[in-house]
Design a protein around this motif. Structure first.
Motif, PDB file in Angstrom:
ATOM      1  N   LYS A  33       0.833  -1.212   0.000  1.00 50.55           N
ATOM      2  CA  LYS A  33       0.000   0.000   0.000  1.00 50.55           C
ATOM      3  C   LYS A  33       0.862   1.254   0.000  1.00 50.55           C
ATOM      4  O   LYS A  33       0.515   2.263  -0.621  1.00 50.55           O
ATOM      5  CB  LYS A  33      -0.928  -0.004   1.216  1.00 50.55           C
ATOM      6  CG  LYS A  33      -2.009  -1.073   1.176  1.00 50.55           C
ATOM      7  CD  LYS A  33      -2.957  -0.957   2.344  1.00 50.55           C
ATOM      8  CE  LYS A  33      -3.803   0.284   2.246  1.00 50.55           C
ATOM      9  NZ  LYS A  33      -4.860   0.326   3.274  1.00 50.55           N
ATOM     10  N   ALA A  34       2.007   1.188   0.702  1.00 51.85           N
ATOM     11  CA  ALA A  34       2.895   2.347   0.735  1.00 51.85           C
ATOM     12  C   ALA A  34       3.590   2.548  -0.603  1.00 51.85           C
ATOM     13  O   ALA A  34       3.781   3.685  -1.048  1.00 51.85           O
ATOM     14  CB  ALA A  34       3.924   2.176   1.847  1.00 51.85           C
ATOM     15  N   LEU A  35       3.966   1.467  -1.256  1.00 47.89           N
ATOM     16  CA  LEU A  35       4.709   1.553  -2.509  1.00 47.89           C
ATOM     17  C   LEU A  35       3.801   1.837  -3.709  1.00 47.89           C
ATOM     18  O   LEU A  35       4.245   2.401  -4.706  1.00 47.89           O
ATOM     19  CB  LEU A  35       5.482   0.254  -2.736  1.00 47.89           C
ATOM     20  CG  LEU A  35       6.624  -0.018  -1.743  1.00 47.89           C
ATOM     21  CD1 LEU A  35       7.120  -1.448  -1.873  1.00 47.89           C
ATOM     22  CD2 LEU A  35       7.774   0.954  -1.968  1.00 47.89           C
ATOM     23  N   GLN A  36       2.542   1.407  -3.622  1.00 48.37           N
ATOM     24  CA  GLN A  36       1.592   1.651  -4.715  1.00 48.37           C
ATOM     25  C   GLN A  36       0.329   2.304  -4.134  1.00 48.37           C
ATOM     26  O   GLN A  36      -0.737   1.663  -4.089  1.00 48.37           O
ATOM     27  CB  GLN A  36       1.236   0.348  -5.424  1.00 48.37           C
ATOM     28  CG  GLN A  36       2.415  -0.364  -6.065  1.00 48.37           C
ATOM     29  CD  GLN A  36       1.991  -1.365  -7.111  1.00 48.37           C
ATOM     30  OE1 GLN A  36       1.463  -0.993  -8.166  1.00 48.37           O
ATOM     31  NE2 GLN A  36       2.217  -2.644  -6.838  1.00 48.37           N
ATOM     32  N   PRO A  37       0.423   3.552  -3.704  1.00 47.73           N
ATOM     33  CA  PRO A  37      -0.718   4.192  -3.030  1.00 47.73           C
ATOM     34  C   PRO A  37      -1.938   4.379  -3.918  1.00 47.73           C
ATOM     35  O   PRO A  37      -3.060   4.467  -3.409  1.00 47.73           O
ATOM     36  CB  PRO A  37      -0.138   5.537  -2.573  1.00 47.73           C
ATOM     37  CG  PRO A  37       1.011   5.797  -3.498  1.00 47.73           C
ATOM     38  CD  PRO A  37       1.589   4.452  -3.808  1.00 47.73           C
ATOM     39  N   GLU A  38      -1.738   4.448  -5.232  1.00 44.20           N
ATOM     40  CA  GLU A  38      -2.862   4.676  -6.135  1.00 44.20           C
ATOM     41  C   GLU A  38      -3.504   3.376  -6.604  1.00 44.20           C
ATOM     42  O   GLU A  38      -4.587   3.391  -7.199  1.00 44.20           O
ATOM     43  CB  GLU A  38      -2.396   5.472  -7.363  1.00 44.20           C
ATOM     44  CG  GLU A  38      -1.755   6.811  -7.022  1.00 44.20           C
ATOM     45  CD  GLU A  38      -2.718   7.724  -6.282  1.00 44.20           C
ATOM     46  OE1 GLU A  38      -3.928   7.668  -6.578  1.00 44.20           O
ATOM     47  OE2 GLU A  38      -2.270   8.490  -5.412  1.00 44.20           O
ATOM     48  N   ALA A  39      -2.855   2.254  -6.364  1.00 45.97           N
ATOM     49  CA  ALA A  39      -3.363   0.976  -6.859  1.00 45.97           C
ATOM     50  C   ALA A  39      -4.513   0.482  -5.990  1.00 45.97           C
ATOM     51  O   ALA A  39      -4.593   0.776  -4.795  1.00 45.97           O
ATOM     52  CB  ALA A  39      -2.248  -0.062  -6.882  1.00 45.97           C
ATOM     53  N   THR A  40      -5.421  -0.263  -6.616  1.00 42.13           N
ATOM     54  CA  THR A  40      -6.527  -0.890  -5.881  1.00 42.13           C
ATOM     55  C   THR A  40      -6.340  -2.400  -5.815  1.00 42.13           C
ATOM     56  O   THR A  40      -6.353  -2.993  -4.739  1.00 42.13           O
ATOM     57  CB  THR A  40      -7.872  -0.561  -6.532  1.00 42.13           C
ATOM     58  OG1 THR A  40      -7.827  -0.926  -7.928  1.00 42.13           O
ATOM     59  CG2 THR A  40      -8.174   0.932  -6.413  1.00 42.13           C
ATOM     60  N   VAL A  41      -6.167  -3.024  -6.970  1.00 40.11           N
ATOM     61  CA  VAL A  41      -5.948  -4.470  -7.029  1.00 40.11           C
ATOM     62  C   VAL A  41      -4.675  -4.728  -7.822  1.00 40.11           C
ATOM     63  O   VAL A  41      -4.531  -4.241  -8.949  1.00 40.11           O
ATOM     64  CB  VAL A  41      -7.133  -5.205  -7.682  1.00 40.11           C
ATOM     65  CG1 VAL A  41      -6.838  -6.699  -7.788  1.00 40.11           C
ATOM     66  CG2 VAL A  41      -8.407  -4.980  -6.881  1.00 40.11           C
ATOM     67  N   VAL A  42      -3.748  -5.478  -7.233  1.00 34.52           N
ATOM     68  CA  VAL A  42      -2.476  -5.786  -7.878  1.00 34.52           C
ATOM     69  C   VAL A  42      -2.505  -7.240  -8.357  1.00 34.52           C
ATOM     70  O   VAL A  42      -2.737  -8.155  -7.554  1.00 34.52           O
ATOM     71  CB  VAL A  42      -1.295  -5.582  -6.907  1.00 34.52           C
ATOM     72  CG1 VAL A  42       0.020  -5.949  -7.585  1.00 34.52           C
ATOM     73  CG2 VAL A  42      -1.267  -4.146  -6.405  1.00 34.52           C
ATOM     74  N   GLU A  43      -2.291  -7.442  -9.635  1.00 30.69           N
ATOM     75  CA  GLU A  43      -2.241  -8.800 -10.178  1.00 30.69           C
ATOM     76  C   GLU A  43      -0.919  -9.459  -9.783  1.00 30.69           C
ATOM     77  O   GLU A  43       0.144  -8.834  -9.853  1.00 30.69           O
ATOM     78  CB  GLU A  43      -2.370  -8.775 -11.702  1.00 30.69           C
ATOM     79  CG  GLU A  43      -3.665  -8.145 -12.199  1.00 30.69           C
ATOM     80  CD  GLU A  43      -4.894  -8.951 -11.811  1.00 30.69           C
ATOM     81  OE1 GLU A  43      -4.771 -10.186 -11.708  1.00 30.69           O
ATOM     82  OE2 GLU A  43      -5.956  -8.344 -11.607  1.00 30.69           O
ATOM     83  N   LEU A  44      -0.975 -10.723  -9.393  1.00 27.99           N
ATOM     84  CA  LEU A  44       0.200 -11.444  -8.917  1.00 27.99           C
ATOM     85  C   LEU A  44       0.458 -12.688  -9.748  1.00 27.99           C
ATOM     86  O   LEU A  44      -0.457 -13.210 -10.406  1.00 27.99           O
ATOM     87  CB  LEU A  44       0.003 -11.843  -7.439  1.00 27.99           C
ATOM     88  CG  LEU A  44      -0.225 -10.707  -6.446  1.00 27.99           C
ATOM     89  CD1 LEU A  44      -0.424 -11.261  -5.047  1.00 27.99           C
ATOM     90  CD2 LEU A  44       0.936  -9.725  -6.474  1.00 27.99           C
TER      91      LEU A  44
END
Length: 655
Positions: free
Chosen positions: A480-491
């Motif tokens: 969350k700190a590294l991608q503050p604008e992201a909602t869902v991160v594909e893994l």
């Protein structure tokens, strides 16, 4: 924290700013000595006598430890500033301060890792092959004065006349165990019959003979008897045709007698393990990556043999639930070290630090050689030594980036568990959204330095965070700190985070997945036919996919960084069926209707309309209807009349 740091510039070969180190690290520093291990050894003795000190030298550690023993004082702690910072290029004071602050975290913590005692009585089995028999017999002769030696040869022609050690003929079928507790199965076993003239006679061959020993010296020249054999305590393997290797194995075996402490590297919480439920397989990540075979299935959880575990940390890195955690040291120690290194470096005036993670053997030597004979490490590259390189997983990488490191480099070698490390790097790259995580595999120290100097320092990605909690919690916080604008991160596939996809057309809401979900990510609703899911709790173990009779569930690796991940989401719901007798809601309407349609008039047990009607009743009404039906299976024959006193008196009159 230690009271004092003892500094030395090693004959003026490095620049040490004691004031800068002391100001930022908060540790009192001595004056900068020049030859503390030689010409100023008397001053070193005076400093050590004061107690609670850290000596900024690793090369002469043994000398200072012996000096402390002579003075009858506590052994000092050590930190390597010269090889890891002082002999590098650029302004090294911030890095020195960071390394000193890190050393102060655990130097006098007084926390010893858990361990168990291993007792080796010196029973040694030397295994010979078809070649190099002379070297094997010489090794037995060298060891027989120290150990209780038995030589296993492949045929009777190689049985020696030397009776200082035992000799048997046969071949090893399999072997298990470790130092102090090996068990072997031997086929074609023949023992020597002592006595008589000429060569010794042998007993008839026997298959499946069991034998035990404390140490195995494998000079057969064949394939290793164990996976990752170099990690198996008590198992020594050498090429019988290479004299130096044989001599090294013989010397090592001679030291393996007595009582030893075996560290307990990992901790297992069986209740958290998602290995299996109701004999249905789920997570086997740790089983798949353990190089020594120390992890085995034990019902609904796994078990770890501490005698075989080599402490590589791979299992802890891939465990999705935290059931297995590295305990030597605990994972929170790594998080505190990372935070201390990054924050101290920044406070001392350093910018955009890069982390270099390495092991305590080859990595330390590589850095030392690069410093002494090459360019050393750049001033912005901060080394972090870890006992378990593959245990430095995605959570630790994410913590490093979120603590203030712009880049993470992992220094690996051919014997490292590269498949685990690469998988964790791929997962951390996806979670962080940054291409600043690198796996370095240099062929020599100069190549390592060139790789590090060639890279451009990456800027810090976010305001530093304080990594606290479990590995899953830290990974989510860092993402969350590294991608503050992201909602869902594909893994990537096999990630321990994710959601599920439910085929609502196929799902019958049988809820078998709910009953077996090991983490509670899947739930139901007592009042309505619903399947609920909480993403934050999902381990992606795959048990729901395996158990679903309609194959309606698939896994979707991802991380939802919104608060929705902490709430239960309705994945599928249907209208409940109303009991035809009392009207209470039960079951799923579509399922009851399908069953009625399939059985009514088409099955012998449901040819009667009254029996069909029972399908549409709730549990209570169904029992009542069944009890009062004409073909009630609970109904018996006519009850016998109760006997009275008159019955007994009438029998007396008859007699």
């Amino acid at each position: 924290m230690a009271k004092k740091l003892i500094l030395c510039d090693c004959l003026g070969s490095q620049t040490v700013d004691a004031a800068a180190i002391s100001e930022v690290s908060g540790m009192t520093c001595s004056r900068v000595y020049t030859s503390l291990c030689e010409g100023q050894i008397d001053l070193a003795a005076k400093e050590i006598s004061g107690g609670d000190v850290i000596i900024a030298c690793q090369q002469e550690r043994q000398r200072f430890e012996e000096l402390a023993e002579e003075l009858e004082v506590d052994t000092p702690a050590f930190v390597d500033l010269r090889d890891r910072a002082g002999w590098g290029e650029g302004n090294v004071s911030p890095k020195m301060a960071a390394l000193v602050a890190e050393a102060g975290l655990t130097a006098f913590a007084g926390q010893m890792g858990k361990s168990i005692d291993i007792i080796s009585e010196g029973t040694c089995l030397i295994i010979s092959g078809s070649s190099g028999v002379d070297a094997v017999l010489q090794a037995a002769a060298d060891l027989c004065e120290t150990l209780a030696v038995t030589v296993l040869v492949s045929n009777a022609e190689h049985v020696p006349m030397d009776r200082r050690f035992d000799c048997v003929v046969g071949s090893v079928r399999n072997a298990t165990g470790a130092l102090g507790g090996f068990t072997l199965k031997i086929d074609r076993l023949q023992q020597v019959i002592v006595g008589g003239r000429g060569t010794f006679n042998l007993t008839p061959p026997q298959d499946g003979a069991a034998s035990q020993c404390d140490i195995i010296v494998d000079l057969s020249g064949q394939n290793p008897m164990f996976p990752a054999h170099e990690k198996r305590d008590g198992y020594l393997r050498a090429d019988p045709t290479h004299a130096p290797s044989v001599a090294k194995a013989v010397f090592a075996a001679s030291q393996m007698i007595g009582t030893f402490e075996k560290p307990l590297y990992v901790r297992l919480e069986e209740s958290l393990c998602a290995h299996k439920r109701a004999e249905q397989p789920a997570c086997s990540n740790c089983l798949n990556v353990c190089p020594t075979g120390a992890i085995l299935s034990a019902g609904e959880h796994v078990t770890i043999d501490p005698m075989i575990c080599a402490g590589c940390g791979s299992c802890a890195a891939v465990c999705p639930s935290g059931a297995i955690s590295y305990d030597a040291p605990p994972v929170d120690t790594i998080f505190r070290r990372l935070s201390t290194l990054a924050s101290t470096y920044t406070q001392a005036g350093g910018e955009n630090p890069r982390l270099l993670v390495h092991d305590g053997a080859t990595g330390v030597e590589m850095i030392a050689l690069a410093a002494r004979f090459g360019r050393g490490l750049p001033s912005d590259v901060i080394p972090l030594e870890t006992d378990a390189l593959s245990g430095f997983g995605h959570a630790e990488i994410m913590a490093a980036l979120a603590c203030g490191f712009g880049e993470v480099n992992i220094l690996a070698f051919p014997k490292s568990e590269l498949d685990v490390i690469e998988g964790q790097i791929a997962l951390a790259t996806a979670l962080s959204g940054r291409d600043t995580i690198h796996l370095l595999q240099p062929g020599d120290p100069d190549a390592m330095s060139e790789m590090l100097y060639k890279e451009t320092a990456a800027p810090i990605a976010c305001d530093p965070i304080l990594p606290m909690g479990t590995r899953r919690q830290v990974a989510r916080l860092a993402a969350k700190a590294l991608q503050p604008e992201a909602t869902v991160v594909e893994l990537p596939e096999n990630a321990p985070y994710g959601a599920i996809l439910v085929d609502t057309d196929a799902c019958s809401l049988c809820l078998s997945c709910v009953s077996l979900c090991p983490s509670g990510a899947l739930g139901d609703n007592e009042d309505l036919p619903q399947l609920r899911f909480q993403e934050d709790a999902c381990l992606q173990c795959g048990l729901c996919v395996t158990i679903c009779p309609e194959k309606a569930i698939t896994l979707k690796p991802q991380m939802d960084l919104t608060d929705a991940a902490f709430t239960q989401q309705v994945m599928h719901e249907e209208e409940p069926f109303a009991c035809v007798e009392c009207g209470s809601l039960f079951g799923v309407k579509s399922t009851v209707e399908k069953i009625t349609e399939k059985l009514a008039g088409k099955h012998a047990m449901f040819a009667n309309p009254a029996a069909v009607k029972m399908i549409q009743m709730c549990d209570n009404c169904r029992v009542q209807a069944q009890y009062h039906s004409t073909d009630n299976p609970f109904q018996g024959g006519e009850r016998p009349r109760v006997r009275t006193s008159d019955d007994y008196f009438s029998k007396r009159k008859d007699h």
